[in-house]
Design an enzyme around this catalytic site. Sequence first.
Site, PDB file in Angstrom:
ATOM      1  N   ASN A  12       0.852  -1.148   0.174  1.00 17.81           N
ATOM      2  CA  ASN A  12      -0.118   0.029  -0.148  1.00 17.81           C
ATOM      3  C   ASN A  12       0.902   1.106   0.052  1.00 17.81           C
ATOM      4  O   ASN A  12       1.515   1.582   1.089  1.00 17.81           O
ATOM      5  CB  ASN A  12      -0.989   0.004   1.215  1.00 17.81           C
ATOM      6  CG  ASN A  12      -1.582   1.040   1.549  1.00 17.81           C
ATOM      7  OD1 ASN A  12      -1.848   2.193   0.445  1.00 17.81           O
ATOM      8  ND2 ASN A  12      -2.489   1.364   2.401  1.00 17.81           N
ATOM      9  N   TRP A  13       1.158   1.685  -1.245  1.00 14.55           N
ATOM     10  CA  TRP A  13       1.948   3.180  -1.309  1.00 14.55           C
ATOM     11  C   TRP A  13       1.188   4.345  -0.729  1.00 14.55           C
ATOM     12  O   TRP A  13       2.121   5.326  -0.403  1.00 14.55           O
ATOM     13  CB  TRP A  13       2.107   3.202  -2.935  1.00 14.55           C
ATOM     14  CG  TRP A  13       3.002   2.245  -3.466  1.00 14.55           C
ATOM     15  CD1 TRP A  13       3.603   1.083  -2.991  1.00 14.55           C
ATOM     16  CD2 TRP A  13       3.090   2.157  -4.814  1.00 14.55           C
ATOM     17  NE1 TRP A  13       4.220   0.448  -4.249  1.00 14.55           N
ATOM     18  CE2 TRP A  13       3.932   1.232  -5.156  1.00 14.55           C
ATOM     19  CE3 TRP A  13       3.156   3.176  -5.983  1.00 14.55           C
ATOM     20  CZ2 TRP A  13       4.480   0.780  -6.508  1.00 14.55           C
ATOM     21  CZ3 TRP A  13       3.466   2.865  -7.183  1.00 14.55           C
ATOM     22  CH2 TRP A  13       4.277   1.655  -7.457  1.00 14.55           C
ATOM     23  N   LYS A  14       0.071   4.214  -0.314  1.00 11.66           N
ATOM     24  CA  LYS A  14      -0.617   5.463   0.347  1.00 11.66           C
ATOM     25  C   LYS A  14      -0.297   6.735  -0.495  1.00 11.66           C
ATOM     26  O   LYS A  14      -0.264   6.327  -1.656  1.00 11.66           O
ATOM     27  CB  LYS A  14      -0.115   5.726   1.672  1.00 11.66           C
ATOM     28  CG  LYS A  14      -0.121   4.439   2.619  1.00 11.66           C
ATOM     29  CD  LYS A  14       0.126   4.735   3.868  1.00 11.66           C
ATOM     30  CE  LYS A  14      -0.441   3.379   4.761  1.00 11.66           C
ATOM     31  NZ  LYS A  14      -0.023   3.255   6.366  1.00 11.66           N
ATOM     32  N   HIS A 102      -9.563   1.545   4.891  1.00 11.32           N
ATOM     33  CA  HIS A 102      -8.083   1.778   6.005  1.00 11.32           C
ATOM     34  C   HIS A 102      -8.503   2.694   7.084  1.00 11.32           C
ATOM     35  O   HIS A 102      -9.217   3.699   6.830  1.00 11.32           O
ATOM     36  CB  HIS A 102      -7.194   2.335   4.568  1.00 11.32           C
ATOM     37  CG  HIS A 102      -5.701   1.873   5.198  1.00 11.32           C
ATOM     38  ND1 HIS A 102      -5.097   3.067   6.143  1.00 11.32           N
ATOM     39  CD2 HIS A 102      -4.751   1.299   5.110  1.00 11.32           C
ATOM     40  CE1 HIS A 102      -4.126   2.617   6.637  1.00 11.32           C
ATOM     41  NE2 HIS A 102      -3.685   1.562   5.750  1.00 11.32           N
ATOM     42  N   GLU A 104      -6.909   5.129   7.901  1.00 14.35           N
ATOM     43  CA  GLU A 104      -6.607   6.257   7.460  1.00 14.35           C
ATOM     44  C   GLU A 104      -7.744   7.004   6.910  1.00 14.35           C
ATOM     45  O   GLU A 104      -8.031   8.075   7.149  1.00 14.35           O
ATOM     46  CB  GLU A 104      -5.336   6.425   6.670  1.00 14.35           C
ATOM     47  CG  GLU A 104      -4.123   6.143   7.628  1.00 14.35           C
ATOM     48  CD  GLU A 104      -2.921   5.513   6.751  1.00 14.35           C
ATOM     49  OE1 GLU A 104      -2.965   5.487   5.452  1.00 14.35           O
ATOM     50  OE2 GLU A 104      -1.928   5.182   7.502  1.00 14.35           O
ATOM     51  N   GLU A 174      -5.460  -4.703  10.504  1.00 14.06           N
ATOM     52  CA  GLU A 174      -4.290  -3.884  10.811  1.00 14.06           C
ATOM     53  C   GLU A 174      -4.595  -2.980  12.064  1.00 14.06           C
ATOM     54  O   GLU A 174      -5.295  -2.088  11.992  1.00 14.06           O
ATOM     55  CB  GLU A 174      -4.285  -2.782   9.732  1.00 14.06           C
ATOM     56  CG  GLU A 174      -4.079  -3.077   8.252  1.00 14.06           C
ATOM     57  CD  GLU A 174      -3.572  -2.298   7.399  1.00 14.06           C
ATOM     58  OE1 GLU A 174      -2.272  -2.535   6.854  1.00 14.06           O
ATOM     59  OE2 GLU A 174      -3.924  -1.410   7.105  1.00 14.06           O
ATOM     60  N   GLY A 180       2.689   2.413  10.716  1.00 17.51           N
ATOM     61  CA  GLY A 180       3.731   3.480  10.616  1.00 17.51           C
ATOM     62  C   GLY A 180       4.363   4.011  11.847  1.00 17.51           C
ATOM     63  O   GLY A 180       5.026   4.900  11.915  1.00 17.51           O
ATOM     64  N   SER A 220       3.658  -1.948  10.154  1.00 18.08           N
ATOM     65  CA  SER A 220       4.940  -2.106  10.592  1.00 18.08           C
ATOM     66  C   SER A 220       5.510  -3.483  10.238  1.00 18.08           C
ATOM     67  O   SER A 220       6.684  -4.077  10.745  1.00 18.08           O
ATOM     68  CB  SER A 220       5.520  -1.804  11.869  1.00 18.08           C
ATOM     69  OG  SER A 220       4.973  -0.293  12.287  1.00 18.08           O
ATOM     70  N   GLY A 241       2.763  -0.921   4.377  1.00 18.74           N
ATOM     71  CA  GLY A 241       2.932   0.430   3.998  1.00 18.74           C
ATOM     72  C   GLY A 241       4.412   0.780   3.780  1.00 18.74           C
ATOM     73  O   GLY A 241       4.950   0.323   2.534  1.00 18.74           O
ATOM     74  N   GLY A 242       5.035   1.425   4.647  1.00 19.43           N
ATOM     75  CA  GLY A 242       6.317   1.861   4.648  1.00 19.43           C
ATOM     76  C   GLY A 242       7.217   1.115   3.905  1.00 19.43           C
ATOM     77  O   GLY A 242       8.183   1.509   2.893  1.00 19.43           O
TER      78      GLY A 242
HETATM   79  P1  13P Z   1       2.932   0.423   7.579  1.00 20.58           P
HETATM   80  O1  13P Z   1       3.433  -0.732   7.324  1.00 20.58           O
HETATM   81  O2  13P Z   1       3.949   1.766   7.095  1.00 20.58           O
HETATM   82  O3  13P Z   1       3.030   0.405   9.050  1.00 20.58           O
HETATM   83  O4  13P Z   1       1.408   0.581   7.158  1.00 20.58           O
HETATM   84  C1  13P Z   1       0.636  -0.523   7.301  1.00 20.58           C
HETATM   85  C2  13P Z   1      -0.466   0.135   6.404  1.00 20.58           C
HETATM   86  O5  13P Z   1      -1.412   1.065   6.881  1.00 20.58           O
HETATM   87  C3  13P Z   1      -0.816  -0.647   5.298  1.00 20.58           C
HETATM   88  O6  13P Z   1      -2.136  -0.355   4.682  1.00 20.58           O
END
Ligand code: 13P
Length: 261
Positions: A12-14, A102, A104, A174, A180, A220, A241-242
Site C-alpha cells: 500500500n503505497w498510500k 483503511h 486512515e 491492521e 507506521g 510495521s 505500507g512503509g
Molecule cells: P506500515 O507498514 O507503514 O505500518 O503501514 C501499514 C498499512 O497501513 C498498510 O495499509
Amino acid sequence: MSRERTPLMAGNWKMNLNHLEGVAHVQRMAFALKGEDYDACEVVVLTPFTDLRSIQVLVEADKLRIGYGSQDISRHAQGAYTGEVSGAMLAKLGCSYAVVGHSERRQYHGETNVVINAKAKAALANGITPIICYGEALEIREAGDQVLFSLGQVAECLEGFTPEEASSVVLAYEPIWAIGTGLTASPTDAQEVCGATRGWLAEHFGSDVADQIRILYGGSMKASNVASLMAQPDIDGGLVGGASLDPDEFVAMARYRLAAG
Ligand code: 13P
C-alpha cells in the site's frame, strides 16, 4: 490450518510515488522477482489513482505477473460525485484489488463500517477484490477488547454478504497502533485476532468459505519480521505500507519463504 490459500503480499503505497516513480518502482520489482517467486506468493501494488494507467500499460506491455489496484473506490456506480472514482473505471484500468476501510480513511474521511460495506460491494460488482481493513486502536487493545472490537468491525463490513460474496474478499487486520509506528504486533497477538476472524467467518459463512478467505496482517511489517508473521496459521499475507516503498525490501518480503528456511 490450510495453506491452500495463495499468500498475498500487497504494497500500500498510500500517498507516495507519482506515476513516473511508480513505473520505475514496479520495473525494479519485476527485474528482481523470478517465476518461482510469483508461483509462491501473489505480489500486488496498491497505488495512487494517478499511477494506475501507467502501471497498467507497463504490466500489459511487459506481461508482468505483478497485480495492481487502488487504495479506495466509490460506493456509487456513477454520477454527480465530485472527486470519486468508480469501480467500473478501476475495472477498465485492469485493477484486481481495491483497499476499502483503511484506518486512515476511517480516521481522516469519516468512513464508517456501513460505507465500507457499500464500497466492498461496489468492488465485487465490478469484479474487483476488496481488501477490507479492520483493527483496533491502542486503548481498545489496552482494555483487552481487541478480538471483540475487530470481529464487530468485520461483522458490519460483511453485513448482508452471501457466502459466495464473502468468499471473494480479502481481509486485512491492521491494528492502528502498529501502523507506521515501528510497533509490530507480535506473531501471537496478530494470530489471535486473525484466528478469531477465521472462526467468526466459519460460523457465519461456513468452514469452506472461511478456509478460502485470505487474511492479511498489516502494521510495521518488514523484511525482518515477515517470516515469523507468515508462519502463523491464519496469516495469509501482508498489507505493507512503509516497507513497500523500498522495492528491494518489498521483493525480499514477497520471498519470505526463503527466510523461513
Ligand atoms: P506500515 O507498514 O507503514 O505500518 O503501514 C501499514 C498499512 O497501513 C498498510 O495499509
